[in-house]
Design a protein around this motif. Structure first.
Motif, PDB file in Angstrom:
ATOM      1  N   ILE A  29      92.727  66.844 109.284  1.00 28.15           N
ATOM      2  CA  ILE A  29      93.778  67.631 109.945  1.00 28.15           C
ATOM      3  C   ILE A  29      94.610  66.742 110.851  1.00 28.15           C
ATOM      4  O   ILE A  29      95.845  66.818 110.865  1.00 28.15           O
ATOM      5  CB  ILE A  29      93.152  68.804 110.734  1.00 28.15           C
ATOM      6  N   PHE A  30      93.940  65.866 111.606  1.00 31.13           N
ATOM      7  CA  PHE A  30      94.651  64.932 112.485  1.00 31.13           C
ATOM      8  C   PHE A  30      95.609  64.059 111.683  1.00 31.13           C
ATOM      9  O   PHE A  30      96.779  63.904 112.043  1.00 31.13           O
ATOM     10  CB  PHE A  30      93.651  64.062 113.249  1.00 31.13           C
ATOM     11  N   LEU A  31      95.111  63.488 110.591  1.00 34.72           N
ATOM     12  CA  LEU A  31      95.950  62.602 109.776  1.00 34.72           C
ATOM     13  C   LEU A  31      97.123  63.346 109.146  1.00 34.72           C
ATOM     14  O   LEU A  31      98.234  62.811 109.072  1.00 34.72           O
ATOM     15  CB  LEU A  31      95.111  61.914 108.705  1.00 34.72           C
ATOM     16  N   LEU A  32      96.881  64.570 108.702  1.00 34.74           N
ATOM     17  CA  LEU A  32      97.976  65.355 108.125  1.00 34.74           C
ATOM     18  C   LEU A  32      99.076  65.608 109.150  1.00 34.74           C
ATOM     19  O   LEU A  32     100.258  65.417 108.858  1.00 34.74           O
ATOM     20  CB  LEU A  32      97.459  66.681 107.581  1.00 34.74           C
ATOM     21  N   TYR A  42     103.149  61.127 121.238  1.00 33.96           N
ATOM     22  CA  TYR A  42     103.244  62.585 121.332  1.00 33.96           C
ATOM     23  C   TYR A  42     102.757  63.243 120.049  1.00 33.96           C
ATOM     24  O   TYR A  42     102.103  64.292 120.082  1.00 33.96           O
ATOM     25  CB  TYR A  42     104.686  63.022 121.618  1.00 33.96           C
ATOM     26  N   ASP A  43     103.070  62.641 118.914  1.00 29.80           N
ATOM     27  CA  ASP A  43     102.598  63.188 117.643  1.00 29.80           C
ATOM     28  C   ASP A  43     101.079  63.079 117.526  1.00 29.80           C
ATOM     29  O   ASP A  43     100.417  63.972 116.989  1.00 29.80           O
ATOM     30  CB  ASP A  43     103.275  62.481 116.470  1.00 29.80           C
ATOM     31  N   ALA A  44     100.511  61.985 118.028  1.00 35.86           N
ATOM     32  CA  ALA A  44      99.054  61.834 118.038  1.00 35.86           C
ATOM     33  C   ALA A  44      98.421  62.892 118.951  1.00 35.86           C
ATOM     34  O   ALA A  44      97.389  63.473 118.609  1.00 35.86           O
ATOM     35  CB  ALA A  44      98.671  60.441 118.493  1.00 35.86           C
ATOM     36  N   LEU A  45      99.053  63.142 120.085  1.00 35.02           N
ATOM     37  CA  LEU A  45      98.567  64.169 121.004  1.00 35.02           C
ATOM     38  C   LEU A  45      98.600  65.536 120.346  1.00 35.02           C
ATOM     39  O   LEU A  45      97.628  66.294 120.403  1.00 35.02           O
ATOM     40  CB  LEU A  45      99.405  64.167 122.281  1.00 35.02           C
ATOM     41  N   ASN A  46      99.700  65.869 119.701  1.00 30.45           N
ATOM     42  CA  ASN A  46      99.814  67.152 119.012  1.00 30.45           C
ATOM     43  C   ASN A  46      98.807  67.268 117.870  1.00 30.45           C
ATOM     44  O   ASN A  46      98.206  68.325 117.666  1.00 30.45           O
ATOM     45  CB  ASN A  46     101.236  67.343 118.473  1.00 30.45           C
ATOM     46  N   ALA A  47      98.628  66.200 117.116  1.00 30.49           N
ATOM     47  CA  ALA A  47      97.694  66.225 115.991  1.00 30.49           C
ATOM     48  C   ALA A  47      96.257  66.407 116.472  1.00 30.49           C
ATOM     49  O   ALA A  47      95.487  67.173 115.884  1.00 30.49           O
ATOM     50  CB  ALA A  47      97.830  64.941 115.180  1.00 30.49           C
ATOM     51  N   ALA A  48      95.891  65.717 117.555  1.00 34.52           N
ATOM     52  CA  ALA A  48      94.538  65.857 118.097  1.00 34.52           C
ATOM     53  C   ALA A  48      94.322  67.262 118.651  1.00 34.52           C
ATOM     54  O   ALA A  48      93.243  67.848 118.492  1.00 34.52           O
ATOM     55  CB  ALA A  48      94.290  64.816 119.181  1.00 34.52           C
ATOM     56  N   THR A  49      95.357  67.824 119.278  1.00 29.90           N
ATOM     57  CA  THR A  49      95.256  69.196 119.784  1.00 29.90           C
ATOM     58  C   THR A  49      95.068  70.184 118.645  1.00 29.90           C
ATOM     59  O   THR A  49      94.224  71.085 118.725  1.00 29.90           O
ATOM     60  CB  THR A  49      96.511  69.560 120.604  1.00 29.90           C
ATOM     61  N   SER A  51      93.825  69.593 115.696  1.00 37.41           N
ATOM     62  CA  SER A  51      92.486  69.389 115.143  1.00 37.41           C
ATOM     63  C   SER A  51      91.440  70.097 115.999  1.00 37.41           C
ATOM     64  O   SER A  51      90.561  70.785 115.472  1.00 37.41           O
ATOM     65  CB  SER A  51      92.159  67.899 115.066  1.00 37.41           C
ATOM     66  N   ALA A  52      91.538  69.935 117.310  1.00 39.92           N
ATOM     67  CA  ALA A  52      90.572  70.568 118.211  1.00 39.92           C
ATOM     68  C   ALA A  52      90.625  72.086 118.096  1.00 39.92           C
ATOM     69  O   ALA A  52      89.590  72.748 118.018  1.00 39.92           O
ATOM     70  CB  ALA A  52      90.844  70.139 119.651  1.00 39.92           C
ATOM     71  N   VAL A  53      91.821  72.643 118.062  1.00 40.36           N
ATOM     72  CA  VAL A  53      91.966  74.101 118.004  1.00 40.36           C
ATOM     73  C   VAL A  53      91.470  74.659 116.669  1.00 40.36           C
ATOM     74  O   VAL A  53      90.755  75.668 116.627  1.00 40.36           O
ATOM     75  CB  VAL A  53      93.437  74.502 118.270  1.00 40.36           C
ATOM     76  N   ILE A  54      91.830  74.008 115.573  1.00 38.53           N
ATOM     77  CA  ILE A  54      91.411  74.504 114.255  1.00 38.53           C
ATOM     78  C   ILE A  54      89.900  74.407 114.093  1.00 38.53           C
ATOM     79  O   ILE A  54      89.261  75.351 113.600  1.00 38.53           O
ATOM     80  CB  ILE A  54      92.167  73.756 113.138  1.00 38.53           C
ATOM     81  N   ILE A  55      89.299  73.297 114.510  1.00 39.33           N
ATOM     82  CA  ILE A  55      87.842  73.160 114.428  1.00 39.33           C
ATOM     83  C   ILE A  55      87.161  74.176 115.342  1.00 39.33           C
ATOM     84  O   ILE A  55      86.138  74.763 114.982  1.00 39.33           O
ATOM     85  CB  ILE A  55      87.404  71.719 114.778  1.00 39.33           C
ATOM     86  N   LEU A  56      87.731  74.426 116.511  1.00 42.69           N
ATOM     87  CA  LEU A  56      87.182  75.443 117.406  1.00 42.69           C
ATOM     88  C   LEU A  56      87.262  76.830 116.775  1.00 42.69           C
ATOM     89  O   LEU A  56      86.336  77.638 116.912  1.00 42.69           O
ATOM     90  CB  LEU A  56      87.916  75.424 118.747  1.00 42.69           C
ATOM     91  N   CYS A  57      88.328  77.109 116.052  1.00 36.80           N
ATOM     92  CA  CYS A  57      88.449  78.398 115.349  1.00 36.80           C
ATOM     93  C   CYS A  57      87.402  78.533 114.247  1.00 36.80           C
ATOM     94  O   CYS A  57      86.799  79.604 114.080  1.00 36.80           O
ATOM     95  CB  CYS A  57      89.846  78.563 114.768  1.00 36.80           C
ATOM     96  N   PHE A  58      87.164  77.457 113.490  1.00 30.97           N
ATOM     97  CA  PHE A  58      86.100  77.494 112.487  1.00 30.97           C
ATOM     98  C   PHE A  58      84.745  77.732 113.147  1.00 30.97           C
ATOM     99  O   PHE A  58      83.920  78.495 112.639  1.00 30.97           O
ATOM    100  CB  PHE A  58      86.053  76.194 111.678  1.00 30.97           C
ATOM    101  N   GLY A  59      84.518  77.087 114.269  1.00 33.68           N
ATOM    102  CA  GLY A  59      83.278  77.306 115.006  1.00 33.68           C
ATOM    103  C   GLY A  59      83.153  78.739 115.501  1.00 33.68           C
ATOM    104  O   GLY A  59      82.072  79.312 115.487  1.00 33.68           O
ATOM    105  N   GLY A  60      84.284  79.312 115.940  1.00 38.24           N
ATOM    106  CA  GLY A  60      84.271  80.716 116.369  1.00 38.24           C
ATOM    107  C   GLY A  60      83.938  81.647 115.219  1.00 38.24           C
ATOM    108  O   GLY A  60      83.192  82.624 115.389  1.00 38.24           O
ATOM    109  N   LEU A  61      84.472  81.366 114.040  1.00 39.18           N
ATOM    110  CA  LEU A  61      84.132  82.178 112.867  1.00 39.18           C
ATOM    111  C   LEU A  61      82.655  82.042 112.515  1.00 39.18           C
ATOM    112  O   LEU A  61      82.005  83.031 112.163  1.00 39.18           O
ATOM    113  CB  LEU A  61      85.001  81.780 111.673  1.00 39.18           C
ATOM    114  N   VAL A 126      89.815  63.283 123.233  1.00 42.04           N
ATOM    115  CA  VAL A 126      90.900  62.433 122.720  1.00 42.04           C
ATOM    116  C   VAL A 126      92.245  62.926 123.249  1.00 42.04           C
ATOM    117  O   VAL A 126      93.108  62.121 123.635  1.00 42.04           O
ATOM    118  CB  VAL A 126      90.882  62.400 121.176  1.00 42.04           C
ATOM    119  N   VAL A 127      92.430  64.246 123.287  1.00 40.27           N
ATOM    120  CA  VAL A 127      93.672  64.826 123.813  1.00 40.27           C
ATOM    121  C   VAL A 127      93.857  64.426 125.273  1.00 40.27           C
ATOM    122  O   VAL A 127      94.956  64.027 125.680  1.00 40.27           O
ATOM    123  CB  VAL A 127      93.668  66.366 123.662  1.00 40.27           C
TER     124      VAL A 127
END
Length: 136
Positions: A29-32, A42-49, A51-61, A126-127
């Protein structure tokens, strides 16, 4: 806290596999997000954010699934597929028996949402590092 530690010791392979899967998914996700942009800090910051949010959502599910939140959906799908494609009698007579069997299985299974939470925390660190680097 003792039961969590016992589960981690007992199911360490499952947690490690879930951690590796979550980490690979987060890196993809980060690389995409990073490679499709201008590749700035800034793009690295957004990508890491992201990634963190999407992985956290998978964990929530995974967390809500560990409480049986999706049991009704699974029961309905099994009933439908059994009715349409199978000639033999269904294994479950009603939703209560299906739910009881799933509950018994969940008691002796690892809670992999801990692995997703750990990977999400790594990406959040990382963020924070990127945010500090950008501000300086």
């Amino acid at each position: 806290m003792g039961k969590i530690k016992q589960n981690i010791v007992k199911y360490w392979k499952e947690y490690l596999i879930a951690f590796i899967i979550a980490l690979v998914l987060g890196v993809v996700i980060f690389l995409l997000f990073f490679l499709l942009k201008d590749r700035t800090l800034y793009d690295a910051l957004n990508a890491a954010t992201m990634s963190a949010v999407i992985i956290l959502c998978f964990g929530g599910l995974a967390f809500v699934a560990s409480f049986g939140f999706f049991d009704l959906l699974g029961y309905g799908a099994k009933q439908t597929l059994s009715t349409v494609f199978s000639k033999k009698a269904n294994k479950y007579h009603d939703y209560a028996s299906y739910q009881e069997e799933k509950r018994a299985k969940r008691e002796h299974s690892p809670h992999v949402f801990y692995s997703f939470l750990a990977v999400s925390i790594i990406f959040l660190i990382v963020v924070l590092v990127l945010e500090i680097k950008i501000r300086n």
